[in-house]
Design a protein around this motif. Sequence first.
Motif, short mmCIF file in Angstrom:
data_model
loop_
_atom_site.label_atom_id
_atom_site.label_comp_id
_atom_site.label_asym_id
_atom_site.label_seq_id
_atom_site.Cartn_x
_atom_site.Cartn_y
_atom_site.Cartn_z
N ILE A 1 7.57 -44.70 -6.69
CA ILE A 1 6.91 -45.41 -6.19
C ILE A 1 5.23 -46.43 -5.64
O ILE A 1 5.99 -47.83 -5.48
N ALA B 1 -0.27 -41.96 1.73
CA ALA B 1 0.76 -39.99 1.50
C ALA B 1 1.72 -40.22 3.15
O ALA B 1 1.95 -39.17 2.73
N GLY B 2 1.42 -40.49 3.56
CA GLY B 2 2.33 -40.65 4.47
C GLY B 2 2.08 -39.02 5.96
O GLY B 2 2.26 -38.73 6.59
N ARG B 3 0.54 -38.98 5.66
CA ARG B 3 -0.08 -38.76 6.69
C ARG B 3 -1.22 -39.62 7.86
O ARG B 3 -2.24 -40.49 7.88
N ILE C 1 -4.89 -41.82 -3.34
CA ILE C 1 -3.87 -40.56 -2.37
C ILE C 1 -2.35 -41.33 -3.07
O ILE C 1 -1.94 -41.70 -1.74
N GLY C 2 -1.81 -40.42 -3.72
CA GLY C 2 -0.44 -40.42 -2.90
C GLY C 2 -0.22 -40.35 -4.42
O GLY C 2 -0.15 -41.04 -5.22
N VAL D 1 -1.10 -47.64 2.86
CA VAL D 1 0.35 -48.40 2.26
C VAL D 1 1.18 -47.24 3.65
O VAL D 1 2.35 -48.07 3.63
N HIS E 1 -3.97 -36.05 -4.84
CA HIS E 1 -2.82 -36.08 -3.32
C HIS E 1 -3.03 -34.76 -3.50
O HIS E 1 -3.30 -34.09 -2.71
P1 NAD Z 1 6.26 -39.89 -1.44
O1 NAD Z 1 6.45 -39.77 0.94
O2 NAD Z 1 6.96 -39.43 -1.74
O3 NAD Z 1 5.12 -38.34 -1.09
C1 NAD Z 1 3.63 -38.37 -0.56
C2 NAD Z 1 2.05 -37.79 -1.38
O4 NAD Z 1 0.87 -38.02 -0.97
C3 NAD Z 1 2.60 -37.00 -2.58
O5 NAD Z 1 1.94 -37.73 -3.60
C4 NAD Z 1 1.53 -36.53 -1.90
O6 NAD Z 1 0.56 -35.32 -3.12
C5 NAD Z 1 0.50 -36.79 -1.55
N1 NAD Z 1 0.00 -36.35 0.22
C6 NAD Z 1 0.29 -36.45 1.09
N2 NAD Z 1 -0.18 -35.56 1.84
C7 NAD Z 1 -1.28 -35.33 1.06
C8 NAD Z 1 -2.84 -35.01 1.82
N3 NAD Z 1 -2.81 -34.81 3.26
N4 NAD Z 1 -3.98 -35.42 0.80
C9 NAD Z 1 -3.84 -36.10 0.19
N5 NAD Z 1 -2.18 -36.19 -0.95
C10 NAD Z 1 -1.37 -35.60 0.34
O7 NAD Z 1 5.04 -41.25 -0.94
P2 NAD Z 1 5.17 -42.61 -0.80
O8 NAD Z 1 6.97 -42.52 -0.70
O9 NAD Z 1 4.55 -43.24 -2.06
O10 NAD Z 1 4.91 -42.83 0.65
C11 NAD Z 1 3.28 -42.61 0.89
C12 NAD Z 1 3.65 -43.39 2.85
O11 NAD Z 1 3.53 -44.65 1.81
C13 NAD Z 1 5.00 -42.82 3.71
O12 NAD Z 1 4.14 -42.93 4.48
C14 NAD Z 1 5.86 -44.17 3.36
O13 NAD Z 1 6.45 -44.49 4.54
C15 NAD Z 1 4.47 -45.63 2.63
N6 NAD Z 1 5.10 -46.10 2.45
C16 NAD Z 1 5.24 -47.64 3.00
C17 NAD Z 1 5.14 -49.26 2.26
C18 NAD Z 1 5.36 -50.54 2.47
O14 NAD Z 1 5.88 -51.61 1.93
N7 NAD Z 1 4.04 -50.44 3.56
C19 NAD Z 1 6.44 -49.30 0.97
C20 NAD Z 1 6.36 -47.54 0.54
C21 NAD Z 1 5.92 -46.50 1.31
#
Ligand code: NAD
Length: 291
Positions: A177, A217-219, A172-173, A237, A197
């Motif tokens: 990165i 997804a950050g949700r 999902i996402g 993640v 997504h």
């Molecule tokens: P992003 O924030 O750039 O994008 C979010 C993705 O999730 C998009 O592709 C979107 O289509 C999808 N999305 C959003 N809402 C959705 C839903 N309701 N249903 C399905 N898909 C949905 O993505 P990112 O930069 O990969 O970050 C995602 C999360 O991971 C964030 O919370 C970020 O803080 C976290 N993160 C953590 C680490 C770590 O080291 N722990 C590293 C990178 C990112």
Amino acid sequence: MAPPSEPIETVVFDGRALANQVRGELAEQIEELVKAGKRPPCLAVVLVGDDPASRSYIKGKQRACSRIGMEAVEHLLPASTPQAELLELIGRMNADDGIDGILVQLPLPDHIDPTTVAEAIDPAKDADALHPVTAGRLLAGRYDIASCTPLGIMACLDHHGIELEGRDAVVIGRSQIVGKPISLMLQLRNATVTMCHSRTRDLAAVCRRADVLVVAAGRPRMVGADWIKPGAAVIDVGVSEVDGKLLGDVDFEAVQGIAGLITPSRRGIGPMTITMLLRNTLHAYRARCAG
Ligand code: NAD
């Protein structure tokens, strides 16, 4: 969905322990290089602006470098720094033989285009794996340096002996990165990958097919117990701060007894991400210096 008939003991991934183990291995390799009379690898970190979270991330990265014997140089630039000045600095670091990895901390101020910055970094020093050439190598199936979080996820899956060949993986996402690179890495290991997504229909039903579920997804807590196939490896993640608490995208408590493996939002994938930045820098050093 009915709960599993047999109770499942959910393994909680200890990201800090695996990170320490891998960092120990990297430290040994650097010690050997230094004993052989070579210089240690060096990571250059650039921060534009004074965002407190970014400042604390780069401090953490520098600390991680020094603990394994890796050099770290820091460039703290004011938020008003013109893009041309940042590109000039990157050019100097590209040409500096003593620098092996370059990381420009994101997010950047609005007047600086992150894609232009990523493309200015020499792919041979692309420790954070943001350059399109680095992404292209993964797409072509031949990669060494790659995005840090996906590398950390693969290390976690391998550490727990999760079989990937022929299994259903759902991601999902679709970020540059996490979502895109982890989908490719899983596919290269012969998993059948579904990328989801924000526009995916009936996401819960898609997730219930997953032997391996990666959620980025950050949700906060969007994935509940009824989205999980019993025994699945669930990689969370997502990190979101809600009322001063860090929450993942998966309801951690609810999936206990259903998932086979779960990564917690604290001390889960996060420590592995920094570890893979160190790994990428060492790989970049070896590739350039044939060390
Ligand atoms: P992003 O924030 O750039 O994008 C979010 C993705 O999730 C998009 O592709 C979107 O289509 C999808 N999305 C959003 N809402 C959705 C839903 N309701 N249903 C399905 N898909 C949905 O993505 P990112 O930069 O990969 O970050 C995602 C999360 O991971 C964030 O919370 C970020 O803080 C976290 N993160 C953590 C680490 C770590 O080291 N722990 C590293 C990178 C990112």
